[in-house]
Design an enzyme around this catalytic site. Structure first.
Site, PDB file in Angstrom:
ATOM      1  CD  GLU A 135      -0.802  -0.168   3.807  1.00  0.00           C
ATOM      2  OE1 GLU A 135      -0.971  -1.392   4.024  1.00  0.00           O
ATOM      3  OE2 GLU A 135      -1.159   0.742   4.552  1.00  0.00           O
ATOM      4  CE  LYS A 137       7.243   5.366   5.295  1.00  0.00           C
ATOM      5  NZ  LYS A 137       7.279   6.783   5.582  1.00  0.00           N
ATOM      6  CG  ASP A 139       5.780  12.680   2.834  1.00  0.00           C
ATOM      7  OD1 ASP A 139       6.067  12.484   4.030  1.00  0.00           O
ATOM      8  OD2 ASP A 139       6.472  13.353   2.060  1.00  0.00           O
ATOM      9  CE1 TYR A 246      -0.216   3.832   9.300  1.00  0.00           C
ATOM     10  CE2 TYR A 246      -0.896   5.462   7.685  1.00  0.00           C
ATOM     11  CZ  TYR A 246      -0.131   5.109   8.782  1.00  0.00           C
ATOM     12  OH  TYR A 246       0.699   6.021   9.354  1.00  0.00           O
ATOM     13  CE  LYS A 334      11.014   6.836   2.825  1.00  0.00           C
ATOM     14  NZ  LYS A 334      11.879   7.177   3.895  1.00  0.00           N
ATOM     15  CB  CYS A 439      16.351  47.517 -10.684  1.00  0.00           C
ATOM     16  SG  CYS A 439      15.235  46.708 -11.834  1.00  0.00           S
ATOM     17  CB  CYS A 442      14.516  50.468 -14.193  1.00  0.00           C
ATOM     18  SG  CYS A 442      14.409  50.357 -12.407  1.00  0.00           S
ATOM     19  CB  CYS A 463      13.393  47.315  -8.428  1.00  0.00           C
ATOM     20  SG  CYS A 463      13.179  48.721  -9.510  1.00  0.00           S
ATOM     21  CB  CYS A 469      11.025  49.372 -12.707  1.00  0.00           C
ATOM     22  SG  CYS A 469      11.775  47.769 -13.044  1.00  0.00           S
TER      23      CYS A 469
END
Ligand code: IVH
Length: 721
Positions: A135, A137, A139, A246, A334, A439, A442, A463, A469
């Site tokens: 089944e 696993k 997370d 489970y 895994k 930036c 610009c 910026c 800009c």
């Protein structure tokens, strides 16, 4: 793998090459490192290394212990599971310890596992097939639910495996967790399983957190853990958590004699069980299930990190028993982490619509888990340096330099990340990356603002050339026409860049005067490369179709910091019309006035958002642009819900306690659809309290104020749903 806490000279040595003395030092380092990462993972919900790196630490520990059994420490990680429970919750001692699983990393390990089991049981082929279940696993984080006489009495996290945290009130808000078992059940039933968050829910939650100026979660597991371990169960209730059952702990009687039978019984009791669980009879079958699940992994909608195999017969499980921290009858196979090494060619700086300078790693393209990756996120300049402003190494930060050999990782559909840098391959003379202080688009100064409250610098450099800009301007326009804002068909990023470059569209208002100007123009759109009479006509039609825009789309489209879609909807609903909204935002700049108070009183709008809004509207240039835009469009009034037939229209409703037939979000949406206002707290203004099991202080307060209190069932009767 690097661990900044304790670097030993031997950590790179093969286990086989270690002397006994070196092994001792290594075991100490590993015990400390694993304990540290356990705490980060289990208590702080903030892991600092990847699961694969963590597994590697544990594997190395096990391998050294196997070679030097005399050196096994009392505090060896192989003798402990997880981390001690946090002080913030009351503690619950597990009647049956919550253990962990041993890991298999390849097909051979699985073969070995089945071989070991057979040998242990002296289960030779003549005795027939050994059934083993497989089944996913999940997370997430494990949870133990105790039922007595069919009713939920408590829910506890794993904690250190012996003692967990009491999270009962929070668990009761999860709709997958029944508060009463259906059908017949033994007197004592302890169900164990995994609390997790689905990808889609995770994304919506993070958008909501970001829009409200909060921190975002790095992944669904952290989001699930952070949501379950809240001190206020109302917060947990607002988080979309799910649960798969489970396993089990203390049971006064076992209703089945196989793993599969037990899990099927859990379904009868009202739990969600994983539909991919299979019973197999050979190693080949197990591996086929594993590879099948691995293939479907991306489409499951939730994170899994492997496949768990369990001996099916409970009498055999009983005989097999446990070794230190894990059962001999189960193993977790895994998935390999989706990772690969490549070259960091250069670091590119992108400028966003709010002026944020975001570094992006330009990688030599490499295939990671079946997808070609050529960009990875680098977060901010401290991350690239690997050192924070206080001079301390930062979590997850690397000293990254152009030309470095780096390891990239893809997890689910998140942006690829750099997880490691191979310093042994660094070219001589490789210079640290110089983060620009101007930036790149610009030339304006780019600065890190200081947070007045904490005195710390913002991680992001911005910026300062907001209006001049071009990067910010085009990003703002792209946001304005994007799907959840004006959503103008045929007007995407490409068109924004092209029209902007030619000076045709510099501001949002320009989009709506494009057709008029085109009529006067000698260089007509239809004559431009890539355009024709039909496509030009279609574009103008698509633009005109959006002159009558929903108010929330307009508010969202303005691209005000911290105002995401959710907040835009809240604001549209609260103010009803553009004019009312606009006037209020201008007035709310005065923090002593009523408008500021009203804005902050909107359920879901916090200080950070309120501040960003008023600052935006206080800026004269922004108001000028808005006036020009509003001369072109007429946003819709927010539809007043037809209150005929809705008994809750115009009422202020509060939901409290656990809801069993709907999630908190659903309840809120439903009430709002019916014209009610949903509030998070009870006050004199509250008209109705819908109280589920476990309702506490709000219920008391409502009773004190003589506010009408109804159950969830009565609510459904009332609204006729
Ligand atoms: S069985 C006695 N089944 O993995 C062993 N665990 O690494 C009971 N997990 O603590 C665990 N999905 O949090 C089992 N289908 C599954 C699982 C699962 C996820 C987690 C669980 C456990 C950890 C062990």
């Amino acid at each position: 793998m690097t661990d900044t806490a304790a670097v030993s000279a031997f950590e790179k040595l093969d286990v086989e090459a270690l002397t006994s003395e070196q092994a001792e030092t290594e075991l100490e380092r590993l015990a400390n490192a694993i304990a540290k990462h356990d705490k980060l993972y289990h208590q702080d919900d903030a892991p600092a290394i990847s699961d694969a790196d963590y597994d590697a630490l544990r594997r190395r520990n096990t391998a050294i212990e196997a070679r030097f059994p005399d050196l096994v420490r009392d505090d060896s990680p192989s003798r402990n599971v997880g981390a001690a429970p946090s002080e913030a919750f009351s503690k619950i001692e597990h009647k049956v310890p919550m253990l962990s699983l041993d890991n298999a990393f390849n097909d051979e390990d699985v073969q070995d596992f089945v071989g070991r089991v057979r040998r242990f049981l002296k289960f030779d082929p003549l005795m027939g097939a050994l059934a083993v279940t497989a089944e996913p696993k999940i997370d997430g984080l494990s949870l133990s639910l105790r039922y007595e006489a069919g009713a939920l009495v408590y829910a506890a996290t794993r904690g250190d495996g012996t003692t967990g945290e009491n999270v009962t009130a929070n668990a009761k808000t999860i709709s997958d967790i029944p508060q009463k078992l259906s059908g017949d059940a033994p007197d004592v039933v302890e169900i164990r399983g995994e609390v997790y968050m689905a990808h889609a829910d995770f994304q919506v939650l993070n958008q909501r957190m970001e829009a409200n100026g909060g921190k975002v979660f790095a992944n669904p597991r952290n989001a699930a853990a952070g949501s379950l371990r809240q001190l206020k169960s109302e917060i947990t209730a607002s988080r979309p958590l799910k649960f798969f059952a489970y396993a089990w702990g203390d049971m006064s009687a076992l209703p089945a004699d196989t793993q599969m039978g037990m899990v099927e019984q859990m379904k009868v009791w009202g739990f969600q069980i994983n539909p991919l669980m299979k019973r197999c009879e050979t190693v080949e079958e197990l591996l086929a299930v594993y590879h099948g699940i691995e293939e479907d992994r991306a489409t499951l909608g939730y994170d899994i990190d492997g496949v768990v195999y369990k001996v099916d017969r409970l009498d055999l499980q009983q005989r097999l028993g446990f070794v230190s921290r894990s059962p001999r009858w189960a193993i977790a196979h895994k998935f390999p982490a989706e990772k690969a090494y490549t070259i960091l060619n250069e670091i590119d700086i992108q400028v966003g619509r709010t002026g944020a300078l975001t570094p992006v790693a330009k990688l030599e393209p490499v295939t990671v888990g079946g997808v070609v990756v050529s960009n990875a996120t680098l977060h901010n300049e401290d991350y690239i340096k690997g050192i924070g402003q206080d001079g301390e190494p930062i979590r997850g930060g690397k000293d990254l330099r152009p030309g470095d050999t780096v390891q990239v990782q893809r997890a689910g559909d998140v942006i690829p990340q750099i997880v490691d840098v191979d310093l042994s391959k660094r070219k001589e003379g490789a210079e640290p990356f110089e983060f620009p202080s101007v930036c790149p688009r610009c030339g304006s100064h780019a600065v890190r603002e200081e947070n007045p409250k904490t005195g710390r610098l913002d991680a992001v450099r911005r910026c300062t050339g907001a209006l001049i800009c071009p990067a910010q301007a085009t990003e703002r326009l792209k946001h304005f026409v994007s799907r959840n804002a004006f959503d103008i068909e045929g007007f995407g990023d490409k068109q924004v860049d092209a029209f902007f470059a030619d000076g045709l569209v510099k501001t949002a208002a320009d989009i709506f005067t494009l057709e008029e100007r085109d009529k006067q123009s000698l260089t007509k759109l239809r004559n431009r490369e890539g355009w024709g009479t039909v496509s030009a006509k279609n574009l103008f039609e698509a633009i005109n179709a959006k002159r009558n825009i929903d108010l929330h789309r307009l508010i969202f489209g303005l691209g005000i910091r911290h105002v995401g879609e959710g907040n835009a909807k809240l604001l549209a609903r609260a103010y009803g019309s553009w004019q009312a909204f606009y006037d209020a935002m201008v007035k709310a700049h005065d923090k002593n006035g009523e408008a500021w108070e009203d804005l902050n009183a909107i359920d879901g709008i916090g200080h950070i958002v309120a501040e960003a809004l008023t600052e935006f509207f206080a800026e004269e240039h922004n108001r000028e642009q808005l006036d020009a835009l509003l001369a072109q469009i007429s946003p819709k009034q927010v539809e007043q819900i037809d209150s005929s037939g809705s008994p809750v229209a115009g009422k202020t409703v509060v939901f409290t306690g656990a809801l069993e037939r709907m999630t908190r979000d659903e309840a809120k949406a439903m009430a709002e659809r019916l014209g009610a206002k949903v509030s998070g707290s009870v006050s004199k203004k509250t008209d109705l309290l819908v109280a589920g099991p476990g309702a506490g202080s709000k219920l008391k307060k409502a009773q004190g104020l003589q506010i009408e209190v109804i159950t969830e069932d009565v609510w459904f009767d009332l609204v006729g749903a």
